[in-house]
Motif scaffolding. Structure first.
Motif, short mmCIF file in Angstrom:
data_model
loop_
_atom_site.label_atom_id
_atom_site.label_comp_id
_atom_site.label_asym_id
_atom_site.label_seq_id
_atom_site.Cartn_x
_atom_site.Cartn_y
_atom_site.Cartn_z
N THR A 198 -2.68 4.30 -6.17
CA THR A 198 -2.40 2.85 -6.08
C THR A 198 -2.28 2.36 -6.25
N GLY A 199 -1.52 1.05 -5.87
CA GLY A 199 -1.60 -0.56 -7.11
C GLY A 199 -0.58 -1.01 -7.36
N MET A 200 -1.32 -1.31 -8.66
CA MET A 200 0.40 -1.81 -9.44
C MET A 200 0.18 -0.48 -10.61
N ASP A 253 0.66 -0.95 -0.35
CA ASP A 253 -0.03 0.31 -0.35
C ASP A 253 0.55 1.60 0.12
N THR A 254 0.96 2.09 -1.00
CA THR A 254 1.51 3.59 -1.28
C THR A 254 0.25 3.81 -0.50
N ILE A 255 1.25 5.09 0.24
CA ILE A 255 0.19 6.50 0.38
C ILE A 255 0.11 7.93 0.03
N GLY A 275 15.89 -2.22 -9.32
CA GLY A 275 16.47 -1.12 -10.88
C GLY A 275 14.85 -0.48 -11.45
N ARG A 276 13.33 -1.56 -11.12
CA ARG A 276 12.47 -1.31 -11.01
C ARG A 276 11.59 0.01 -10.54
N VAL A 277 11.41 1.07 -11.09
CA VAL A 277 10.33 1.54 -10.69
C VAL A 277 8.93 2.29 -11.41
N GLY A 278 7.66 2.54 -10.69
CA GLY A 278 6.53 2.65 -10.68
C GLY A 278 6.48 3.26 -10.91
N ASP A 279 4.73 3.89 -11.01
CA ASP A 279 3.75 4.69 -11.47
C ASP A 279 4.34 6.01 -10.05
N SER A 280 4.56 5.97 -8.59
CA SER A 280 4.47 6.86 -7.23
C SER A 280 4.92 7.90 -7.86
C1 SD4 Z 1 4.17 0.53 -7.42
N1 SD4 Z 1 1.90 2.02 -6.62
O1 SD4 Z 1 5.47 0.89 -6.89
C2 SD4 Z 1 3.25 0.95 -6.11
C3 SD4 Z 1 2.74 0.36 -5.42
C4 SD4 Z 1 1.11 0.71 -4.39
O2 SD4 Z 1 -0.14 0.32 -3.40
O3 SD4 Z 1 1.09 1.28 -4.85
N2 SD4 Z 1 0.86 0.18 -4.18
O4 SD4 Z 1 3.42 0.00 -8.66
#
Ligand code: SD4
Length: 325
Positions: free
Chosen positions: A237-239, A185-187, A213-218
């Protein structure tokens, strides 16, 4: 929603027509929204409750939405028991805690860090990037060096319990990054101050056991967070890969700009994912607020919740979802 969809279509046609006579499509659109001037804080998941308390303490004392959004999420970054943000965050598959964060203010300024290691407060570093550099994003070693030069302390962020969880994961080491509501869970936070200005923040340790090295959306402005102080703000938040492929937070705010309510905008942005991507095994949740203080939230799966605080009341609310259990 059908009539609004028609409205959107028509307004696009009108915009196209106007384009021919030379008006800019970036022109400010009229909005029926009346800017609220009451402090409000909105943030993702149950840890949004303490984050909201801190943000509202600041904003109600005359602080800015930007200060609220930064300091609110710092409470969660500093909590070693949270396994998804800051210290205590679950590591990548090689055992490294790597953090992503971004922040955006009411003037359209933005700052971000990604793949940052050994610094507990990526959101504060992101704010420094925004305020003290000509850039928007610093990554990895460059971000860490910048943070150290700014006086941030270096520390080990892998707690005993996160290390144990990782060691447990290593036994099967199955690389199957399915985000679901109980494991990560991202905040993301949106604040409105007494002047009615909006700011937002987003901070995470990212997908648990991700590739190094993976970077997500946050930390990506427009994917994990977007603020347009003329219309509204959104966080995700999420994938992260799904929000990155659809530039989801920008999309939510753009839909508000086009006349959608905050709720409709979140629903449409989820619909965009459903229409275009393989969505069934992944969770995505959007949270939005317009300048009038109206909020919206929607997710792919049930289980996404968020905290909303205004007028001294701090509530945890279940978001509706596209799929229903
Ligand atoms: C990500 N969006 O790194 C983040 C993870 C996340 O609830 O939000 N988890 O993909």
């Amino acid at each position: 929603m059908t009539s609004r969809r028609k409205f959107l279509k028509n307004s696009l046609a009108v915009t196209a027509g106007v384009g021919i006579v030379g008006a800019s499509c970036a022109e400010k659109k009229p909005t029926a929204l009346v800017r609220a001037s009451k402090p409000k804080a909105l943030s993702t998941w149950v840890h949004g409750l303490p984050a909201n308390e801190e943000a509202m303490r600041i904003i109600s004392g005359g602080g800015s939405a930007l200060d609220g959004a930064e300091k609110g999420v710092m409470v969660i970054e500093a909590d070693p028991n949270g396994s998804s943000v800051g210290i205590g965050g679950l590591p990548d598959r090689d055992g490294n805690v790597t953090l992503d964060a971004c922040i955006m203010d009411h003037q359209g300024n933005a700052g971000a860090v990604c793949f940052l290691q050994n610094i507990k407060h990526p959101i504060a570093v992101a704010r420094k990037v925004m305020e003290d550099t000509p850039h928007v994003m610093l990554a990895g070693e460059g971000a860490r060096r910048f943070a150290l030069a700014q006086g941030f302390a270096e520390e080990n962020l892998l707690t005993e319990s996160s290390k144990k969880a990782w060691e447990e994961w290593l036994k099967s080491a199955e690389y199957n990054p399915i985000i679901n509501v109980e494991n990560h869970d991202t905040i993301g936070m949106i604040c409105q101050d007494a002047e009615g200005n909006l700011s937002g923040s987003c901070t995470t340790s990212g997908l648990a056991y991700k590739m190094h090295g993976r970077v997500g959306d946050s930390p990506i402005i427009g994917a994990g967070l977007f603020v347009d102080n003329d219309y509204g703000a959104a966080v995700a938040t999420g994938m992260g890969e799904l929000m990155m492929k659809t530039l989801g937070s920008f999309l939510v705010v753009e839909l508000i700009r086009q006349g959608a309510s905050a709720q409709e905008a979140c629903e449409d942005a989820i619909q965009r994912i459903v229409d275009k991507l393989d969505y069934k095994s992944f969770q995505v949740g959007y949270l939005a607020m317009d300048i009038a203080g109206n909020t919206g939230a929607f997710a792919i799966h049930p289980g996404f919740n968020y905290a909303e605080m205004a007028n001294g009341k701090n509530e945890l609310i279940d978001a509706k979802s596209y799929l229903n259990g």
